[in-house]
Design a protein around this motif. Sequence first.
Motif, PDB file in Angstrom:
ATOM      1  N   TYR A 106       0.835  -1.214   0.000  1.00  0.00           N
ATOM      2  CA  TYR A 106       0.000   0.000   0.000  1.00  0.00           C
ATOM      3  C   TYR A 106       0.866   1.259   0.000  1.00  0.00           C
ATOM      4  O   TYR A 106       0.583   2.204  -0.719  1.00  0.00           O
ATOM      5  N   TRP A 107       1.902   1.274   0.818  1.00  0.00           N
ATOM      6  CA  TRP A 107       2.801   2.431   0.859  1.00  0.00           C
ATOM      7  C   TRP A 107       3.471   2.633  -0.489  1.00  0.00           C
ATOM      8  O   TRP A 107       3.545   3.742  -1.000  1.00  0.00           O
ATOM      9  N   GLU A 108       3.972   1.535  -1.064  1.00  0.00           N
ATOM     10  CA  GLU A 108       4.687   1.635  -2.336  1.00  0.00           C
ATOM     11  C   GLU A 108       3.770   2.007  -3.506  1.00  0.00           C
ATOM     12  O   GLU A 108       4.241   2.551  -4.500  1.00  0.00           O
ATOM     13  N   ASN A 109       2.513   1.695  -3.390  1.00  0.00           N
ATOM     14  CA  ASN A 109       1.555   2.031  -4.451  1.00  0.00           C
ATOM     15  C   ASN A 109       0.854   3.362  -4.200  1.00  0.00           C
ATOM     16  O   ASN A 109      -0.014   3.764  -4.977  1.00  0.00           O
ATOM     17  N   GLY A 110       1.207   4.024  -3.108  1.00  0.00           N
ATOM     18  CA  GLY A 110       0.624   5.320  -2.796  1.00  0.00           C
ATOM     19  C   GLY A 110      -0.820   5.254  -2.315  1.00  0.00           C
ATOM     20  O   GLY A 110      -1.522   6.254  -2.325  1.00  0.00           O
TER      21      GLY A 110
END
Length: 68
Positions: free
Chosen positions: A35-39
Amino acid sequence: MNRFSERLRDLRNEKGISRAELAEKLNVSVRLIAYWENGQRECGFDMLIALSEIFCTSTDYLLGKSEY
């Protein structure tokens, strides 16, 4: 995609750390790392500090406020 997402993914890949390994170090789920890496989500201050320590970089760099 925001700077944090890009920089987190890039740093993780540069260091050769899998999402699972990073999740284990932070005691969070692999899904949360994705989720963090996909914004899709933002991390909290404690996690931001932990990430900066893991990757030996500044929080400003992770947030896109500096180039170092």
